[in-house]
Design a protein around this motif. Sequence first.
Motif, short mmCIF file in Angstrom:
data_model
loop_
_atom_site.label_atom_id
_atom_site.label_comp_id
_atom_site.label_asym_id
_atom_site.label_seq_id
_atom_site.Cartn_x
_atom_site.Cartn_y
_atom_site.Cartn_z
N LEU A 7 -64.77 -20.66 51.60
CA LEU A 7 -64.89 -19.35 52.22
C LEU A 7 -65.82 -18.48 51.37
CD1 LEU A 7 -63.87 -17.30 54.41
CD2 LEU A 7 -62.11 -16.63 52.78
N VAL A 20 -59.48 -3.96 49.88
CA VAL A 20 -58.17 -4.61 49.98
C VAL A 20 -58.26 -5.83 50.90
CG1 VAL A 20 -55.79 -4.33 50.80
CG2 VAL A 20 -56.83 -2.53 49.44
N ALA A 21 -58.98 -5.68 52.01
CA ALA A 21 -59.14 -6.82 52.94
C ALA A 21 -59.88 -7.97 52.27
CB ALA A 21 -59.89 -6.37 54.20
N THR A 24 -57.51 -9.57 49.69
CA THR A 24 -56.38 -10.23 50.33
C THR A 24 -56.83 -11.56 50.92
OG1 THR A 24 -55.42 -8.09 50.88
CG2 THR A 24 -54.58 -10.00 52.08
N LEU A 25 -57.96 -11.55 51.61
CA LEU A 25 -58.49 -12.79 52.18
C LEU A 25 -58.87 -13.77 51.06
CD1 LEU A 25 -60.62 -11.26 55.06
CD2 LEU A 25 -59.02 -13.17 55.36
N GLY A 28 -55.67 -15.07 49.32
CA GLY A 28 -54.93 -15.90 50.28
C GLY A 28 -55.60 -17.25 50.47
N ALA A 29 -56.90 -17.24 50.54
CA ALA A 29 -57.65 -18.49 50.72
C ALA A 29 -57.61 -19.34 49.45
CB ALA A 29 -59.09 -18.18 51.11
N PHE B 12 -60.03 -5.57 62.06
CA PHE B 12 -59.63 -4.69 60.97
C PHE B 12 -59.81 -3.22 61.38
CE2 PHE B 12 -61.15 -2.00 57.50
CZ PHE B 12 -60.19 -2.20 56.51
N VAL B 144 -52.28 -13.98 55.87
CA VAL B 144 -53.69 -14.37 55.85
C VAL B 144 -53.88 -15.89 55.74
CG1 VAL B 144 -55.56 -14.39 54.14
CG2 VAL B 144 -54.79 -12.24 55.11
N SER B 145 -53.07 -16.53 54.93
CA SER B 145 -53.25 -17.98 54.74
C SER B 145 -52.98 -18.74 56.03
CB SER B 145 -52.33 -18.51 53.65
OG SER B 145 -52.54 -17.78 52.48
N LEU B 148 -55.87 -18.33 58.29
CA LEU B 148 -56.99 -19.19 57.91
C LEU B 148 -56.74 -20.64 58.30
CD1 LEU B 148 -57.93 -17.68 54.42
CD2 LEU B 148 -59.28 -17.53 56.52
#
Lengths: 159, 159, 159
Positions: A7, A20-21, A24-25, A28-29, B12, B144-145, B148
Amino acid sequence: MEPKEKLSIVCFSGDFDRAVAVFTLATGAAATNREVTIFFTFWGLNIIKKRPGHRWTGTGILARFFNFLMGGRNNLPLSRLNFGGISPKLMTGMMKAKNVATLDVLFEAAKELGVGFVACEMAMHILELKREDLIDEVTEVIGVSTFLDRSRDAKILFI
Amino acid sequence: MEPKEKLSIVCFSGDFDRAVAVFTLATGAAATNREVTIFFTFWGLNIIKKRPGHRWTGTGILARFFNFLMGGRNNLPLSRLNFGGISPKLMTGMMKAKNVATLDVLFEAAKELGVGFVACEMAMHILELKREDLIDEVTEVIGVSTFLDRSRDAKILFI
Amino acid sequence: MEPKEKLSIVCFSGDFDRAVAVFTLATGAAATNREVTIFFTFWGLNIIKKRPGHRWTGTGILARFFNFLMGGRNNLPLSRLNFGGISPKLMTGMMKAKNVATLDVLFEAAKELGVGFVACEMAMHILELKREDLIDEVTEVIGVSTFLDRSRDAKILFI
């Protein structure tokens, strides 16, 4: 063994909520075994300035002025309802109260999880930012073509 | 049979114009046989609140305040030239006059076409939104995970 | 021979800084042998208006009003710290001083490099823009589904 999913995030925005987005992404990834790279450009460079507050950076008067106004990680505005910078602080409080990771926590987690931080060469030129103005975790300063080459097998998000 | 193409949209933004973009892309993709999922997060959650106007939602005072100010689907602001909320109404009028689907029409079409609506767990925590504050069409509240993972074979757009 | 990598950009924004990002990515990708298409929609249409300043375009009073206010390529605002339109001019000066390609230079380079310009049918309807209001380099006016069909093998960025 299957290759890791990748990613890539172009972090163009310097807004608190979008930062923050991004993180977070990214976390999380990375936490689910993906290889993540964040390409910081334009306003996004504010997030990775070594000095997180309003500071005079750059040599030309205009670059110094813009860098001072934009500030750094501690001054990111909310994209709406910012109320002169109060809202990001209130929102950080709400995140803490709800046991949700704050931007600072996400930022540290991204480093721990090995998320790659790269900075955009061109944007640094325009804003007169030097390598030493950015946090040490930035591994490379690259151009757009190099970023696209590296992201050949990746999904790319522009934030 | 070839597997269906997939499109995932991270919604978003809670701006009127960006919401129109989200639903135009979603319905256009779904109408041409693609599998579409919209992941609503942060400001985007306003679009799928059950009560589409300015309402006090949440338990903490700050969450209630933010939810009131942000409002819902009927109060989405234009990202520029909003003029205190008049512009989205004017633009809806222009869309009707030109026989272009309005946001409400696109929204209903998305449901009819089977576009998947999922909501971001973390953002709901921060804004103290509960499942029952969101429209019934939201099938899941996920992180989020998970999003994805579901989007592994999809193109992802961040809007 | 391997097929060319493809990059599709949805240029939704009409902000000066985001337009710079669109054209930097587009030219960087095209210069390294990628096939690039930019789909201009909503505010992004301002970038490809034939008349680059504030002009009354459209037939209905509202469309004329919005088109006048939005202006064209020479009036794109900075998304933050715009200061009534001074900042894009200052930033262009900074780009020149640093020998970084300005938006005008990037725009011309994109044409030279064969970047495809297409315009969004629906947004043109709403804003009452006609084909002849847009620059000659726009090869097609298409809908969202056609754009997605063309971008089947491409990465898509929404900017």
